[in-house]
Design a protein around this motif. Sequence first.
Motif, PDB file in Angstrom:
ATOM      1  N   UNK A  85     -65.792  51.778   0.426  1.00 43.80           N
ATOM      2  CA  UNK A  85     -65.772  52.106   1.854  1.00 43.80           C
ATOM      3  C   UNK A  85     -67.176  52.003   2.445  1.00 43.80           C
ATOM      4  N   UNK A  86     -67.860  50.946   2.069  1.00 45.85           N
ATOM      5  CA  UNK A  86     -69.225  50.721   2.539  1.00 45.85           C
ATOM      6  C   UNK A  86     -69.301  49.497   3.435  1.00 45.85           C
ATOM      7  N   UNK A  87     -70.523  49.132   3.797  1.00 50.24           N
ATOM      8  CA  UNK A  87     -70.748  47.980   4.656  1.00 50.24           C
ATOM      9  C   UNK A  87     -71.333  46.828   3.842  1.00 50.24           C
ATOM     10  N   UNK A  88     -71.199  45.617   4.381  1.00 47.54           N
ATOM     11  CA  UNK A  88     -71.733  44.429   3.713  1.00 47.54           C
ATOM     12  C   UNK A  88     -73.084  44.079   4.314  1.00 47.54           C
ATOM     13  N   UNK A  89     -74.091  43.979   3.457  1.00 55.13           N
ATOM     14  CA  UNK A  89     -75.421  43.562   3.892  1.00 55.13           C
ATOM     15  C   UNK A  89     -75.748  42.205   3.322  1.00 55.13           C
ATOM     16  N   UNK A  90     -76.889  41.648   3.759  1.00 56.59           N
ATOM     17  CA  UNK A  90     -77.292  40.334   3.272  1.00 56.59           C
ATOM     18  C   UNK A  90     -78.800  40.194   3.378  1.00 56.59           C
ATOM     19  N   UNK A  91     -79.349  39.309   2.562  1.00 53.73           N
ATOM     20  CA  UNK A  91     -80.782  39.026   2.645  1.00 53.73           C
ATOM     21  C   UNK A  91     -81.010  37.927   3.682  1.00 53.73           C
ATOM     22  N   UNK A  92     -82.258  37.757   4.054  1.00 53.80           N
ATOM     23  CA  UNK A  92     -82.582  36.706   5.029  1.00 53.80           C
ATOM     24  C   UNK A  92     -82.185  35.336   4.485  1.00 53.80           C
ATOM     25  N   UNK A  93     -82.405  35.122   3.183  1.00 57.74           N
ATOM     26  CA  UNK A  93     -82.080  33.821   2.589  1.00 57.74           C
ATOM     27  C   UNK A  93     -80.602  33.495   2.804  1.00 57.74           C
ATOM     28  N   UNK A  94     -79.729  34.483   2.596  1.00 60.48           N
ATOM     29  CA  UNK A  94     -78.288  34.251   2.745  1.00 60.48           C
ATOM     30  C   UNK A  94     -77.925  33.991   4.206  1.00 60.48           C
ATOM     31  N   UNK A 104     -64.598  47.340   9.555  1.00 66.59           N
ATOM     32  CA  UNK A 104     -65.873  46.681   9.320  1.00 66.59           C
ATOM     33  C   UNK A 104     -66.987  47.610   9.782  1.00 66.59           C
ATOM     34  N   UNK A 105     -67.662  48.203   8.843  1.00 67.08           N
ATOM     35  CA  UNK A 105     -68.668  49.203   9.129  1.00 67.08           C
ATOM     36  C   UNK A 105     -70.012  48.507   9.335  1.00 67.08           C
ATOM     37  N   UNK A 106     -70.801  49.020  10.286  1.00 65.84           N
ATOM     38  CA  UNK A 106     -72.120  48.451  10.516  1.00 65.84           C
ATOM     39  C   UNK A 106     -73.107  48.969   9.469  1.00 65.84           C
ATOM     40  N   UNK A 107     -74.013  48.107   9.041  1.00 63.72           N
ATOM     41  CA  UNK A 107     -74.952  48.515   7.976  1.00 63.72           C
ATOM     42  C   UNK A 107     -75.807  49.719   8.377  1.00 63.72           C
ATOM     43  N   UNK A 108     -76.123  49.861   9.672  1.00 58.67           N
ATOM     44  CA  UNK A 108     -77.003  50.970  10.057  1.00 58.67           C
ATOM     45  C   UNK A 108     -76.295  52.316   9.995  1.00 58.67           C
ATOM     46  N   UNK A 109     -74.990  52.300   9.967  1.00 55.44           N
ATOM     47  CA  UNK A 109     -74.246  53.563   9.955  1.00 55.44           C
ATOM     48  C   UNK A 109     -73.662  53.897   8.598  1.00 55.44           C
ATOM     49  N   UNK A 163     -80.041  32.872   6.639  1.00 55.63           N
ATOM     50  CA  UNK A 163     -80.629  31.610   7.091  1.00 55.63           C
ATOM     51  C   UNK A 163     -79.884  30.402   6.521  1.00 55.63           C
ATOM     52  N   UNK A 164     -79.197  30.587   5.379  1.00 53.88           N
ATOM     53  CA  UNK A 164     -78.394  29.496   4.824  1.00 53.88           C
ATOM     54  C   UNK A 164     -77.054  29.376   5.539  1.00 53.88           C
ATOM     55  N   UNK A 165     -76.774  30.308   6.438  1.00 55.86           N
ATOM     56  CA  UNK A 165     -75.541  30.238   7.213  1.00 55.86           C
ATOM     57  C   UNK A 165     -74.328  30.762   6.470  1.00 55.86           C
ATOM     58  N   UNK A 166     -74.553  31.560   5.406  1.00 56.94           N
ATOM     59  CA  UNK A 166     -73.424  32.053   4.609  1.00 56.94           C
ATOM     60  C   UNK A 166     -72.751  33.246   5.257  1.00 56.94           C
ATOM     61  N   UNK A 167     -73.473  33.971   6.111  1.00 62.12           N
ATOM     62  CA  UNK A 167     -72.967  35.220   6.680  1.00 62.12           C
ATOM     63  C   UNK A 167     -73.718  35.474   7.986  1.00 62.12           C
ATOM     64  N   UNK A 168     -73.041  36.075   9.000  1.00 54.04           N
ATOM     65  CA  UNK A 168     -73.716  36.248  10.296  1.00 54.04           C
ATOM     66  C   UNK A 168     -74.937  37.173  10.232  1.00 54.04           C
ATOM     67  N   UNK A 169     -75.813  36.990  11.210  1.00 52.28           N
ATOM     68  CA  UNK A 169     -77.086  37.713  11.275  1.00 52.28           C
ATOM     69  C   UNK A 169     -76.918  39.226  11.318  1.00 52.28           C
ATOM     70  N   UNK A 170     -75.820  39.701  11.901  1.00 51.79           N
ATOM     71  CA  UNK A 170     -75.704  41.166  12.038  1.00 51.79           C
ATOM     72  C   UNK A 170     -75.686  41.881  10.696  1.00 51.79           C
ATOM     73  N   UNK A 171     -75.474  41.122   9.600  1.00 48.04           N
ATOM     74  CA  UNK A 171     -75.491  41.736   8.270  1.00 48.04           C
ATOM     75  C   UNK A 171     -76.891  41.777   7.649  1.00 48.04           C
ATOM     76  N   UNK A 172     -77.856  41.110   8.288  1.00 46.96           N
ATOM     77  CA  UNK A 172     -79.165  40.969   7.631  1.00 46.96           C
ATOM     78  C   UNK A 172     -79.946  42.276   7.559  1.00 46.96           C
TER      79      UNK A 172
END
Lengths: 257, 323
Positions: free
Chosen positions: B229-238, B196-201, B240-249
Motif C-alpha cells: 500500500x505504498x507509492x511508486x518512485x523512480x530515479x532520474x535515469x528511469x 495511486x498514492x503520491x510519493x510525497x504523502x 529521463x529514459x521515458x519509462x515512467x512519468x516525471x511525477x514519480x521522480x
Amino acid sequence: MKIAVIFKQVPDTEAVIKPDPAKPGAIGEGDIKFVLNPYDEYAVEEALRIVEKSPGEAVGFCIGPERSEAAIRTVLAMGLQRAVWICEPAAVNADVISQGRILAAAIKGFAPDIILCGREVIDTQEDALAAAAAHFLDMPHVLNAAKITIAGDKATVVREVEGASLEIEAQLPAAISCSKGLNEPRYPTLIAIKRAKTKEIKRVTLAELGVQLGPVKSRVAALKSPPPRPKGVRVEGEPAVVAGKGVEWLAATAKVI
Amino acid sequence: MAGILVWAEASNDGIRKAAREAAGVGVKLAEKLNAPLAAVMCADKPDLAAKLGRLGFSKVYAAAGESFSRYSSEAFSAAIAEAGDRLKADIYLLGATALGRDLAARLAARLDAGLATDVTEIQWDSSPLTVVRPVYSGKLLAVTELTAERKVISLRPNVFPAPAEQERSAEVEAISLEDVRIRAQVQKAIQAAQGALDVTEAEIIVSGGRGVGGPEGFKVVEDLARALRGAVGASRAAVDSGWIPYKHQVGQTGKVVSPVLYIACGISGAIQHFAGMGSSKFIIAINTDKEAPIMGKADFSIVGDLFKVVPILKEELGKAMKQ
C-alpha cells in the motif's frame, strides 16, 4: 509577446556540498561546478517557444554574484535576447521575498505579458520567487506548470498536486513557474554560443531600481550536515533466502510490518 | 504576545494530514510562547470548521462562499491575511503540500513576512524563532532565524506529529471578502487513478532505477508498492529514459520524500537521488552491483537480481501485511 525569464546560477546536482568553516551560513564554493538552475532551463525554453509563435522579446533577469556570468551567457546562447543582472551582495544575500521585490522592480519597465522561472532553485530550495514577483507587480501567479497553453489574454496551466492534476486559468500578465516535463530544453549551438557573447548584459543596482530593503527578514545562522545514517546490514545469496532475511529484518528491526 | 494562525487545508474527506500536523506545531508553539492560537479555513464546508476544535483550536476563522469553492492564491491569501489581522497573528503555519507551498509564497509576499518553506525542525525555545530546513535537497540543513516581525512557515509533511484529538468544539467566526480579485483560479481537478498514492504523502515508497531496464520492468516495482500500500518512485535515469512519468521522480530535480520505508530497486543512488530520499527512516536497497553508492547507505542491502528478489518480497510481505 514579451516574456521575462527569472533565472539563477546554482551548484551542479552532482556536487558535494560542504559548509564553509570560515563563514557561518555559507557553503565552500571551492571545487563546485556551477550551472544554470535545471528548472530555469524549462522556463527559458518555454519563453523561446512562446516568442517563436507570437513574436516579441524574451529577456532574462538574474540576481547573482560575479560568477553568475556563465549562467547568463547560457540563457543568451539558448536564445534570450538580452539580460538584466543585479549582482550587489545586498540583493544576492536577500531573502526570497525581498528578491521578489527587487526582480519586480527590475521587470516592471519591461511590462511583460508573462514572467517565467523554474519551479524551485535547487540550492536554497526556494520556490516562492514567481509568487513574490507577481505580488509586487500586482499579477496572479501559478507555480509548478507541467503544461502552459496561451490563448488571447489567458494562460491555461496544468500542474500536479498530490493525487491530482489541476487545470488553472490565469489572466495575463501572470507569473508562472515551470516544472520538468513542460518541454525539452534545447542545447545552444556553437554559433549561438558565439553570438551570445555580443548580446547585452545590463547591470543594475538597487539604487537605480529605487529599491530599499528593510530590516533582514531571515538569516541562515548555520549550515549543518544531516546526521549520518547508521551502518547497514548486507545480505547476499539465493533470492529466496535474501528476500526472507529482508522480511525478517523489516519485522524485527524496522518494525514496518 | 501576538498570535499563531494555522491554515487548515481541507481535502475531499476532511482536514488534510499535513494540516493536522501543522495544528500540532501550532498547539505546541502557542503553549511555549503563551500566545493565542486559531485556525483559518478557506472552503465551503461550514461543518468542518467547527470540528477543528478537536485538534486543539478554540477559535476558527472560516472564509466561505463561491470564491473559496476552488483554490486561488489570491482569495485564499486574502482570507488568511484578514484572519491574521483579526487575531493579530505574527506566526502563520501551513503544511508544505503543493497548495500549501503555493499559498505560503503569496501570503509571505503579501505580509512582507520572513518565509521558511518545507521546515523539518523547530527550535522551540529560540528567540528569534529558529527553524531548520533542508537545502541543496537535503545535502545540508539550514538553521534559519526568522527575524521579521511576521513569519510564514510551511512544514514538511510526515515530520511533525498531529495532535491527539479531543472532544471540543471551536467558536467559528465567518470571514467574508467582498472585493477580492481572482485572476488565477483552479478550473478543474483531474484525480489520479484510484489507489495511486503520491510519493510525497506515502509512508512506504518502492522505487525503480536504471536496473529496472524498461517500462515493462516497472511492473515488479508497482506490484510490490501495491502489496505494501505504498507509492511508486523512480530515479532520474528511469524518468529521463521515458519509462515512467516525471511525477514519480525522487531526487534533487524531482520530489524530496521522507517515508518510513524506502525500497530502492536497481537504483545506483547517485548523490542527487540520495538527496531526495536520504531522510527516509529506513532504506532497503536491492542491486546486483554491491559497489553501487546506495548499497553503502541503505539500512538493509540485498545483493541480487531485483527481478528475482522483488517478487518474492512481494509474496512474503503481502502475506505479512494481511495478518
